[in-house]
Design an enzyme around this catalytic site. Structure first.
Site, PDB file in Angstrom:
ATOM      1  CD  GLU A   1      -2.871  -1.385   0.504  1.00  0.00           C
ATOM      2  OE1 GLU A   1      -3.226  -0.372  -0.121  1.00  0.00           O
ATOM      3  OE2 GLU A   1      -3.420  -2.494   0.366  1.00  0.00           O
TER       4      GLU A   1
ATOM      5  CB  CYS B   1      -1.758   7.056   1.574  1.00  0.00           C
ATOM      6  SG  CYS B   1      -3.106   6.114   2.280  1.00  0.00           S
TER       7      CYS B   1
HETATM    8  P1  NAD Z   1       8.601   4.642   4.377  1.00  0.00           P
HETATM    9  O1  NAD Z   1       8.541   3.807   3.156  1.00  0.00           O
HETATM   10  O2  NAD Z   1       9.778   5.499   4.586  1.00  0.00           O
HETATM   11  O3  NAD Z   1       8.481   3.728   5.683  1.00  0.00           O
HETATM   12  C1  NAD Z   1       7.436   2.817   5.892  1.00  0.00           C
HETATM   13  C2  NAD Z   1       7.904   1.725   6.834  1.00  0.00           C
HETATM   14  O4  NAD Z   1       8.924   0.959   6.204  1.00  0.00           O
HETATM   15  C3  NAD Z   1       8.505   2.247   8.133  1.00  0.00           C
HETATM   16  O5  NAD Z   1       8.144   1.399   9.196  1.00  0.00           O
HETATM   17  C4  NAD Z   1       9.996   2.160   7.863  1.00  0.00           C
HETATM   18  O6  NAD Z   1      10.791   2.071   9.021  1.00  0.00           O
HETATM   19  C5  NAD Z   1      10.065   0.882   7.055  1.00  0.00           C
HETATM   20  N1  NAD Z   1      11.272   0.734   6.211  1.00  0.00           N
HETATM   21  C6  NAD Z   1      12.178   1.686   5.869  1.00  0.00           C
HETATM   22  N2  NAD Z   1      13.119   1.157   5.057  1.00  0.00           N
HETATM   23  C7  NAD Z   1      12.797  -0.137   4.874  1.00  0.00           C
HETATM   24  C8  NAD Z   1      13.371  -1.199   4.118  1.00  0.00           C
HETATM   25  N3  NAD Z   1      14.465  -1.036   3.392  1.00  0.00           N
HETATM   26  N4  NAD Z   1      12.755  -2.403   4.130  1.00  0.00           N
HETATM   27  C9  NAD Z   1      11.616  -2.593   4.839  1.00  0.00           C
HETATM   28  N5  NAD Z   1      11.040  -1.629   5.586  1.00  0.00           N
HETATM   29  C10 NAD Z   1      11.612  -0.408   5.609  1.00  0.00           C
HETATM   30  O7  NAD Z   1       7.263   5.506   4.370  1.00  0.00           O
HETATM   31  P2  NAD Z   1       6.817   6.642   5.407  1.00  0.00           P
HETATM   32  O8  NAD Z   1       7.468   7.912   5.028  1.00  0.00           O
HETATM   33  O9  NAD Z   1       6.935   6.145   6.780  1.00  0.00           O
HETATM   34  O10 NAD Z   1       5.247   6.738   5.109  1.00  0.00           O
HETATM   35  C11 NAD Z   1       4.692   7.648   4.243  1.00  0.00           C
HETATM   36  C12 NAD Z   1       4.383   6.976   2.921  1.00  0.00           C
HETATM   37  O11 NAD Z   1       3.452   5.929   3.133  1.00  0.00           O
HETATM   38  C13 NAD Z   1       3.711   7.921   1.949  1.00  0.00           C
HETATM   39  O12 NAD Z   1       4.258   7.739   0.668  1.00  0.00           O
HETATM   40  C14 NAD Z   1       2.256   7.488   1.976  1.00  0.00           C
HETATM   41  O13 NAD Z   1       1.536   7.792   0.813  1.00  0.00           O
HETATM   42  C15 NAD Z   1       2.391   6.010   2.189  1.00  0.00           C
HETATM   43  N6  NAD Z   1       1.158   5.460   2.762  1.00  0.00           N
HETATM   44  C16 NAD Z   1       0.372   4.649   1.985  1.00  0.00           C
HETATM   45  C17 NAD Z   1      -0.828   4.158   2.482  1.00  0.00           C
HETATM   46  C18 NAD Z   1      -1.737   3.292   1.647  1.00  0.00           C
HETATM   47  O14 NAD Z   1      -2.631   2.669   2.213  1.00  0.00           O
HETATM   48  N7  NAD Z   1      -1.545   3.231   0.354  1.00  0.00           N
HETATM   49  C19 NAD Z   1      -1.202   4.490   3.790  1.00  0.00           C
HETATM   50  C20 NAD Z   1      -0.375   5.313   4.545  1.00  0.00           C
HETATM   51  C21 NAD Z   1       0.812   5.790   4.028  1.00  0.00           C
END
Ligand code: NAD
Length: 538
Positions: free
Chosen positions: A275, A309
């Protein structure tokens, strides 16, 4: 450019909401942090401090898990899952229904935590309670229906008895972001548990307290404690360690990280639902109710300070109503009260981190420098808190500006005008993302026809995002670079299962038998195949 009047032009200044009296430090005392932190699977001495966005002051000092702790978490989860899978689905689902009731009863506790960790307004924190409760009720009531064995047509009617069953995947790796900490841990974890799985969850460190609270509540509702493991730590270290061990990955976060997670999961041949981000469009058609559309736009663009999001960052308005719509939208946005109170009353809170604020400031400043006009907002509000930024409407945005195509993930929306519906649909679809969109018209049928042509996983007619997101019996997720797979509905639970076909053959085998020659067998089956088609068998 718009022809809105002089009073509605220019930045303006959003009023401050009245304070609430209670402070973050009193609502989230050290004793509560210490109790919740005991739920982290971590054995080392490393710790990380989080900051309360409302004040910039320290909030929680959390233990950090290492790769060995992730290993331990999977071992514990795997053991617990064996027993859990044998519990009848109705009893597993009953835990979700008890969780629903406890969540509604104890909501004030988690509203405080969500506000303290994310800096969002209380009403926006309540959105999370609402959607988590909807998911709990839906899967609590529907899990056994989704998961029951289904009789399917056999290879040979009557002689082959065929059942399609659903088996749990095992241990789900659940990786979640900071923006909706209750909703985005619970709404995926609940169907995973109902389907007989265990979960190893890595929430974002910034919002781990909320996930830990939800875990405690679910245990109180009857979930065996080892079934939900929470590991906290550096994303690029702990995240991959989770993906490397999971039987299935449920990831919510940015498109960039999602791609990495997908590659890792693919190399292990385990499934993943992703997502991801969006750059969501709202279309205001010429026949829209402009008062409702303006009010809807305020909710759709500035909910959770745009750190949602599915929130709207591109707004397409029919040229014939653009001025009238903008006058309403700008005026309403200017009245929004910004505040950090731990009580209802503020229309918008703070951004969650310095990093988010940096992106928002960069997008707005760059756009303004390149010729965009700020219709309202555009300013930081340090006197309210270190990460406050006003709800901002930009006009005259062009494709060279980052704000045009990149996800801002903040309270910033750009206005574009269109002359024909075709043009609007084409512009809305001209992005690699495909998460959510919104159409405003007095003609519901026309709205649904336009909706069907938009390339997004959800489309809301006369609403920004909440109608589709709240329809938890129906799938939610992204097309294109906004993701793979869906949460909610049948797909939201079946992704956590393996399909298994059990076919029992009776009377005669599917081979020449009873002295039948191979030629006679082939002729018999050829006749049978023709007959099966003629009588309409599927
Ligand atoms: P992010 O991708 O930086 O982090 C998300 C999660 O992944 C965190 O827990 C982070 O610690 C972890 N992570 C970081 N590096 C990783 C790796 N290499 N492997 C596995 N996990 C890792 O995103 P963010 O900045 O925390 O969140 C915001 C983003 O999330 C925005 O782009 C938003 O649109 C998206 N989002 C999408 C939805 C949806 O339902 N489509 C919902 C909420 C947020």
């Amino acid at each position: 450019m718009t022809d809105i009047t002089a009073e509605t032009r220019g930045p303006g200044r959003n009023p401050a909401a009245p304070g609430a009296g209670r402070t973050v430090a009193s609502a989230v005392p050290r004793s509560l942090v210490a109790r919740l932190a005991r739920g982290v699977t971590a054995s080392g001495t490393e710790r990380q401090e989080t900051v309360a966005p409302f004040t910039g002051e320290p909030l929680a000092d959390l233990p950090q898990s290492g790769v060995a702790d992730v290993e331990t978490a999977f071992e514990l989860a795997r053991r617990a899952q064996q027993a859990w899978a044998a519990v009848p689905v109705q009893r597993r689902a009953a835990v979700l229904l008890r969780f629903h009731d406890l969540l509604l009863k104890r909501q004030d506790e988690v509203l405080d935590l969500i506000q303290a960790e994310t800096g969002k307004a209380r009403l926006h924190a309540f959105d999370e309670v609402l959607s988590a409760a909807l998911a709990a009720r839906h899967y609590g009531r529907s899990a056994s229906g989704y998961l029951r064995d289904r009789r399917r047509g056999g290879a040979v009617p009557v002689l082959t008895h065929t059942l399609e069953g659903r088996r749990p995947k095992g241990v789900i790796g659940l990786i979640s972001p900071w923006n909706f900490p209750l909703e985005l841990s619970v709404s995926d974890a609940l169907p995973a548990f109902a389907a007989g799985n265990a979960v190893v969850n890595k929430p974002d460190t910034q919002t781990a307290l909320t996930a830990l609270w939800a875990r405690e509540l679910l245990i109180e509702a009857g979930l065996p404690a080892d079934l939900w493991q929470i590991v906290v730590g550096d994303g690029p270290v702990v995240g991959p360690a989770v993906v490397e061990r999971a039987d299935y990955v449920s990831f919510t976060g940015s498109t960039r990280t999602g791609r990495e997670v997908a590659q890792r999961a693919a190399a292990r041949l385990v499934g993943a639902s992703l997502e991801l981000g969006g750059k969501n469009a709202m279309l205001v058609l010429a026949d829209a109710d402009l008062d409702r559309a303006a009010e809807g736009a305020v909710r759709a663009c500035f909910r959770s300070a745009g750190q949602l999001c599915i929130s709207i960052e591109r707004l397409y308005v029919h040229r014939s109503v653009a001025d009238a719509f903008l006058a309403r939208f700008v005026a309403r946005t200017r009245t929004m009260r910004l505040g950090s109170g731990l009580a209802y009353g503020a229309d918008m809170g703070s951004l969650t981190s310095a990093k988010q604020l940096e992106t928002v400031v960069r997008h707005v400043e760059e756009a303004v420098k390149a010729g965009a006009e700020v219709l309202t907002g555009g300013q930081t509000r340090p006197e309210l808190g270190p990460f406050f930024f006003e709800p901002t409407i930009l006009d005259g945005v062009t494709p060279q500006m980052a704000v045009c195509e990149e996800e801002t993930f903040g309270p910033v929306v750009s206005i574009y005008r269109f002359d024909t519906e075709e043009e609007a649909i084409e512009a809305a679809n001209a992005t690699p993302y495909g998460l959510n969109s919104s159409v405003w018209t007095r003609d519901q049928r026309r709205g649904r026809a336009v909706a069907a042509r938009l390339h997004t996983g959800t489309v809301n007619v006369n609403e920004g995002y909440a109608a589709a997101y709240g329809s938890v019996a129906s799938p939610m997720g992204g097309m294109g670079e906004s993701g793979v797979g869906r949460r909610h509905g049948a797909e939201g639970i079946l992704r956590f299962t393996e399909a298994q076909t059990i076919a029992s053959q009776r009377v005669m085998p599917l081979a020449p038998a009873f002295g039948l020659s191979e030629e006679r067998f082939a002729a018999l089956f050829t006749r049978a195949l023709r007959m099966a088609k003629a009588v309409g068998l599927k």
